[in-house]
Design an enzyme around this catalytic site. Structure first.
Site, PDB file in Angstrom:
ATOM      1  N   HIS A  77       3.831   1.939  -8.715  1.00  9.78           N
ATOM      2  CA  HIS A  77       3.485   0.517  -8.691  1.00  9.78           C
ATOM      3  C   HIS A  77       4.671  -0.343  -9.130  1.00  9.78           C
ATOM      4  O   HIS A  77       4.912  -1.407  -8.564  1.00  9.78           O
ATOM      5  CB  HIS A  77       2.261   0.242  -9.570  1.00  9.78           C
ATOM      6  N   ASP A 123       0.837  -1.186   0.000  1.00 11.67           N
ATOM      7  CA  ASP A 123       0.000   0.000   0.000  1.00 11.67           C
ATOM      8  C   ASP A 123       0.878   1.244   0.000  1.00 11.67           C
ATOM      9  O   ASP A 123       1.937   1.274   0.615  1.00 11.67           O
ATOM     10  CB  ASP A 123      -0.899  -0.014   1.246  1.00 11.67           C
ATOM     11  N   LEU A 178       8.930 -21.036   1.610  1.00 16.83           N
ATOM     12  CA  LEU A 178       8.160 -19.824   1.871  1.00 16.83           C
ATOM     13  C   LEU A 178       6.944 -19.858   0.970  1.00 16.83           C
ATOM     14  O   LEU A 178       7.039 -20.281  -0.187  1.00 16.83           O
ATOM     15  CB  LEU A 178       9.010 -18.577   1.549  1.00 16.83           C
TER      16      LEU A 178
END
Length: 137
Positions: free
Chosen positions: A19, A2, A113
């Site tokens: 972005h 964010d 992960l």
């Protein structure tokens, strides 16, 4: 992830560059999680509100970033990273759905992960999807 657009504006850049910068930073977060032996991370990439509030060019750029995920495939395999998604993936364009499906399928057996990408995701929508899943069973 964010704040990418706010970061770009603060630095007098186009939102799409924020972005792109966020995607680059995500690679650093993934590496940190691996080194720290964190088993799961979720990257919040696109909320349901983004479809309504973002400029179409910005949303198109986010879709292009999703299309670039295969370039990380060898890293995910080499580092034993599993890729998953949450959210309304079926509402994304077909090309992006296919890329996400391929990444998930090709990394499903990896265990070091799990990187979860939240796309077209919102709390209220997830509750509704969960209820619908229960009703369908």
């Amino acid at each position: 992830m964010d704040g990418n657009r706010r970061w770009a504006r603060k630095n007098k850049l186009q939102a799409i560059l924020g972005h792109t910068r966020g995607a680059d930073r995500a690679k650093e977060v993934v590496q940190y999680a691996l080194e720290s032996q964190i088993p799961f991370i979720t990257l919040w990439a696109l909320s349901t509100d983004n479809w309504k509030k973002r400029d179409p060019e910005e949303v198109q750029h986010l879709m292009k970033l999703i299309e670039q995920l295969p370039k990380y495939f060898s890293d995910f395999q080499e580092k034993n990273i599993r890729f998953e998604t949450v959210g309304g993936i079926s509402e994304l364009p077909d090309r992006q759905q296919q890329v996400l499906h391929d990444m998930k399928e090709s990394t499903k057996d990896n265990t070091a992960l799990t990187v979860i990408l939240a796309l077209n995701y919102g709390g209220q929508d997830e509750v509704m999807r969960g209820i619908q899943t229960c009703l369908d069973q």
